[in-house]
Motif scaffolding. Structure first.
Motif, short mmCIF file in Angstrom:
data_model
loop_
_atom_site.label_atom_id
_atom_site.label_comp_id
_atom_site.label_asym_id
_atom_site.label_seq_id
_atom_site.Cartn_x
_atom_site.Cartn_y
_atom_site.Cartn_z
N GLN A 163 11.54 36.22 56.36
CA GLN A 163 10.24 35.54 56.31
C GLN A 163 9.87 35.19 54.87
O GLN A 163 10.12 35.97 53.95
CB GLN A 163 9.18 36.48 56.89
CG GLN A 163 7.76 36.02 56.69
CD GLN A 163 7.13 35.51 57.97
OE1 GLN A 163 7.29 36.12 59.02
NE2 GLN A 163 6.44 34.41 57.88
N LYS A 164 9.28 34.04 54.71
CA LYS A 164 8.82 33.63 53.38
C LYS A 164 7.29 33.59 53.39
O LYS A 164 6.69 33.21 54.38
CB LYS A 164 9.37 32.26 53.01
CG LYS A 164 10.88 32.29 52.76
CD LYS A 164 11.40 30.91 52.50
CE LYS A 164 12.91 30.87 52.51
NZ LYS A 164 13.53 31.59 51.42
N MET A 165 6.73 33.97 52.26
CA MET A 165 5.27 33.94 52.12
C MET A 165 4.93 33.29 50.80
O MET A 165 5.71 33.35 49.85
CB MET A 165 4.70 35.35 52.10
CG MET A 165 4.87 36.07 53.38
SD MET A 165 4.28 37.72 53.13
CE MET A 165 4.46 38.32 54.76
N LEU A 166 3.76 32.73 50.77
CA LEU A 166 3.29 32.07 49.55
C LEU A 166 2.05 32.78 49.04
O LEU A 166 1.12 33.02 49.80
CB LEU A 166 2.96 30.61 49.89
CG LEU A 166 2.19 29.81 48.87
CD1 LEU A 166 3.03 29.58 47.63
CD2 LEU A 166 1.77 28.47 49.44
N TYR B 192 6.42 32.64 45.43
CA TYR B 192 7.04 32.67 46.77
C TYR B 192 7.74 34.01 46.94
O TYR B 192 8.54 34.42 46.09
CB TYR B 192 8.04 31.52 46.93
CG TYR B 192 7.35 30.19 47.02
CD1 TYR B 192 7.01 29.65 48.26
CD2 TYR B 192 6.98 29.48 45.88
CE1 TYR B 192 6.34 28.44 48.36
CE2 TYR B 192 6.31 28.27 45.97
CZ TYR B 192 6.00 27.76 47.22
OH TYR B 192 5.32 26.58 47.32
#
Lengths: 99, 309
Positions: free
Chosen positions: B177-180, B198
């Motif tokens: 999962q990627k988050m900003l 990121y």
């Protein structure tokens, strides 16, 4: 410094970003994003009405596209082609991870 | 400050034309660009290539770089007095920065007109991968993120400044999962927006469980008699052990579902846990066990390879 949930934007299929946010976060211009939508490789969740919103996961591919544009001096037509391939790779990798 | 030979990085000479430098860069970029190459060392290599090209493609930067003279790669050096790359005639300390910081600041400072000096310059984006245990993912956790960024201090000197902040990782994240984190990247200049951060989430391998999206998988080893006769066995989960009924006649590779014992989802539900059966025999059976297996072999008519015939 504590960062709360509200400051996190999840990049997935459940959350959305607007066209403005996508342009700001990816460093592609609104015109370039419009062209990608017109060529059918970038699809807003609400193509017909008002401000366009996209699934936030597309930011991952769009940022990649922006880096490739900058590092390889790509033109608008090539951007569309590459985004189509990036999305195809993403979906294939997703399928692969499920097997 | 350590010297880097940008010409050597691109495989060109000091007399190579800008067009030829571009060709050399493109060839290497095709080979090492992290969005194109699968070479694990590609990203680091491409950073070096990109840094070298960013300087050598620009006439003024290249001239300033050439003024630094020739040094072996990695050798400690200081730019000569009155080096033209110094921003607005101001001296650098050169203590905490590297060559790439110097030339990045050169583009922001040295060539600026009064007008362009006021142009907003957005801060750099940063990306980091953090590894989290399944237990922490299950409960939700806070991770501490540390990185250093080049920033100007109050005296206008460029320095690498360490940044540390904590980010709350809520329940429901998936592996990859990627988050900003907006505005947590490099500082913008002249009113430019701060960069973004990121965060990539990577799950640490677990000694028992494998993860697929929100589902968990565990190998459930069974004795031949448990598989044949059925049994109730204790299976660990992230919420504590549960009793699982294994039906009589279970074969290897059967997936037994334990509902809602997988990883949490955004909607506060949970994925499932799948126990994948595997029938095993003892590597050191006793005499009595061997005798009983022999007895079974003598009386059994079961042929699992009947389809071979």
């Amino acid at each position: 410094m504590q960062i709360e949930h509200s400051e996190l934007l999840w990049l997935d299929e459940q959350h959305e970003v607007s066209l403005d946010q996508l342009a700001e976060l990816s460093a592609l211009t609104q015109e370039e994003l419009h062209q990608l939508v017109e060529s059918g490789v970038l699809i807003p969740n609400n193509l017909t009405g008002g401000i366009w919103y996209f699934n936030s996961h597309c930011l991952v591919s769009i940022r990649k596209l922006s880096r490739l544009k900058q590092d390889f001096d790509l033109d608008a037509n090539t951007l569309g082609l590459i985004l189509a391939f990036l999305e195809r790779i993403r979906m294939l990798e997703q399928q692969l991870s499920k097997t | 400050m350590k010297f880097k030979d940008y010409y050597e990085t691109l495989g060109v000479t000091r007399t190579t034309s800008t067009d030829e430098i571009k060709k050399a860069y493109r060839k290497l970029a095709h080979q090492y660009h992290p969005d194109v190459s699968k070479d694990p060392a590609g990203e680091e290599k491409f950073k070096e290539i990109g840094e070298a090209y960013a300087t050598l493609k620009d006439k003024e930067k290249r001239a300033a770089y050439d003024e630094l003279g020739r040094h072996p790669t990695g050798e400690e050096f200081r730019p000569p007095p009155n080096w033209s790359g110094q921003q607005n005639g101001q001296a650098y300390s050169f203590d905490d920065i590297d060559l790439s910081d110097l030339f990045a600041s050169f583009s922001k400072g040295n060539r600026h007109t009064q007008q362009s000096r006021r142009m907003p310059i957005p801060g750099q984006d940063y990306e980091l991968t953090t590894q989290i245990s399944l237990e922490d993912v299950y409960e939700g956790t806070t991770v501490e993120l540390s990185f250093t960024v080049p920033e100007y201090d109050n005296q206008g000197q460029l320095k690498r400044v360490p940044h540390t902040f904590k980010a709350r990782i809520p329940k429901g994240v998936t592996n990859g999962q990627k988050m900003l984190l907006r505005g947590k990247g490099g500082k913008g200049a002249n009113g430019g927006k701060d960069g973004n951060f990121y965060l990539n989430i990577s799950f640490l391998p677990h000694r028992l469980f494998r993860v697929s999206n929100h589902d968990l998988y565990i190998d459930l080893l069974l004795t031949p008699w448990e598989a044949a006769l059925g049994a109730t066995v204790k299976v660990p989960t992230l919420q504590g052990a549960v009793n699982l009924k294994v039906p009589a006649g279970t074969n290897s590779g059967t997936k037994l579902r334990i509902g809602k014992r997988g990883m949490p989802k955004h909607n506060h539900e949970n994925g499932d846990l799948f126990a994948v059966t595997q029938i095993v025999v003892s590597a050191n059976p006793t005499e009595q066990e061997l005798a009983l297996f022999k007895q079974l072999a003598d009386v059994s008519t079961f042929n699992p390879r009947v389809h071979f015939e």
